[in-house]
Design an enzyme around this catalytic site. Structure first.
Site, mmCIF file in Angstrom:
data_model
loop_
_atom_site.group_PDB
_atom_site.id
_atom_site.type_symbol
_atom_site.label_atom_id
_atom_site.label_comp_id
_atom_site.label_asym_id
_atom_site.label_seq_id
_atom_site.Cartn_x
_atom_site.Cartn_y
_atom_site.Cartn_z
ATOM 1 N N GLY A 1 0.781 -1.237 0.000
ATOM 2 C CA GLY A 1 0.000 0.000 0.000
ATOM 3 C C GLY A 1 0.812 1.287 0.000
ATOM 4 N N ASN B 1 1.368 3.248 -2.543
ATOM 5 C CA ASN B 1 0.605 4.248 -3.299
ATOM 6 C C ASN B 1 -0.595 4.739 -2.483
ATOM 7 O OD1 ASN B 1 1.698 4.945 -5.959
ATOM 8 N ND2 ASN B 1 1.594 2.749 -6.350
ATOM 9 N N ARG C 1 -15.771 -17.808 -8.995
ATOM 10 C CA ARG C 1 -15.383 -16.435 -9.325
ATOM 11 C C ARG C 1 -16.623 -15.545 -9.410
ATOM 12 N NH1 ARG C 1 -10.192 -14.680 -9.020
ATOM 13 N NH2 ARG C 1 -10.048 -12.623 -9.916
ATOM 14 N N HIS D 1 0.165 2.382 -13.305
ATOM 15 C CA HIS D 1 0.995 1.306 -13.882
ATOM 16 C C HIS D 1 2.449 1.775 -13.933
ATOM 17 C CE1 HIS D 1 1.943 -2.259 -16.193
ATOM 18 N NE2 HIS D 1 2.653 -1.497 -16.999
ATOM 19 N N ASP E 1 -4.470 -2.388 -19.150
ATOM 20 C CA ASP E 1 -3.661 -1.166 -19.331
ATOM 21 C C ASP E 1 -3.959 -0.455 -20.653
ATOM 22 O OD1 ASP E 1 -2.390 -1.900 -16.930
ATOM 23 O OD2 ASP E 1 -0.881 -3.057 -17.984
ATOM 24 N N GLN F 1 9.779 8.824 -7.674
ATOM 25 C CA GLN F 1 9.838 9.967 -8.589
ATOM 26 C C GLN F 1 8.609 10.112 -9.480
ATOM 27 O OE1 GLN F 1 13.536 10.060 -10.797
ATOM 28 N NE2 GLN F 1 14.776 9.791 -8.971
ATOM 29 N N GLU G 1 5.267 7.427 -9.471
ATOM 30 C CA GLU G 1 3.975 6.917 -8.982
ATOM 31 C C GLU G 1 3.387 7.762 -7.849
ATOM 32 O OE1 GLU G 1 3.678 2.626 -8.274
ATOM 33 O OE2 GLU G 1 5.504 2.364 -9.449
#
Length: 208
Positions: free
Chosen positions: A12, A14, A66, A110, A151, A179, A181
């Site tokens: 975690g 981010n 699922r 990403h 993506d 630098q 994200e």
């Protein structure tokens, strides 16, 4: 006020960058209403708790199929009434019904400059291993909206990071986080929270 729900699978970092930016006022007009992880041991849930944010775990392991998991997962997300869903290192495939329901309201970070080193199989350290194997001189990170592809959604922000002589995948991963994200993810949320991001014809327009 933008209600943000963050989805995470691991440490975690981010998520922490988002929490710090909300608390410091770098992200305005925003409240983190919940953090959901597919991993009950994810340190991200502890980070959420430490900052008074509700943390929840919904794991595919807890369901017979699922389909059952997807249903429960969507229910959990819906309960938190998000205006924006942020994928911050979430390693579970988002159900198509959820992408449809929250069209242009789910963003992902990403660790490459899309369209390089992205798509199926490119996540975590694998991205940085591939970049070093290819010998590229510049890497970076991308914040993009999530669509049905991997993506492939509209790009919001990108930031480049230089590769240095002697970099290992771990060193490069850390530098891209620090630098790129941790800077562009909060920046993108702040732009969205203040109504500055529009998607037109599959591309993002940012107004100042």
């Amino acid at each position: 006020m933008l209600n943000v729900v963050v989805l995470v699978s691991g440490g975690g970092t981010n998520l922490q960058a988002i929490i710090d930016a909300v608390e410091s006022g770098a992200i305005t007009n925003t409240k983190i209403t919940g953090v959901i992880s597919n991993n009950k041991n994810a340190y991200a849930l502890e980070r959420a708790e430490n900052h008074g944010v509700r943390g929840l775990c919904v794991s595919p392991k807890g369901y017979a199929s699922r389909e059952e998991f997807n249903e429960k997962f969507m229910e959990t997300v819906d309960e938190l009434k998000p205006d924006l869903i942020v994928l911050a290192g979430f390693l579970v495939v988002i159900p198509p019904a959820m992408i449809e329901k929250y069209r242009n309201r789910i963003i992902n970070i990403h660790p490459s400059l899309i369209p390089s080193f992205c798509g199926t199989g490119f996540y975590g350290l694998k991205v940085h291993e591939a970049a070093l194997a290819r010998g590229v001189k510049v890497v970076g990170a991308t914040v993009h909206f999530v669509d049905e592809g991997t993506d492939t959604g509209p790009i919001i922000l990108q930031k480049a990071v230089e590769v240095q002589q002697g970099d290992t995948p771990e060193m490069l991963q850390r530098r891209v986080m620090e630098q790129a994200e941790w800077k562009i993810l909060p920046q993108a949320i702040n732009l969205i929270a203040n109504g500055k991001v529009r998607v037109e014809n599959g591309k993002v327009n940012i107004t100042e």
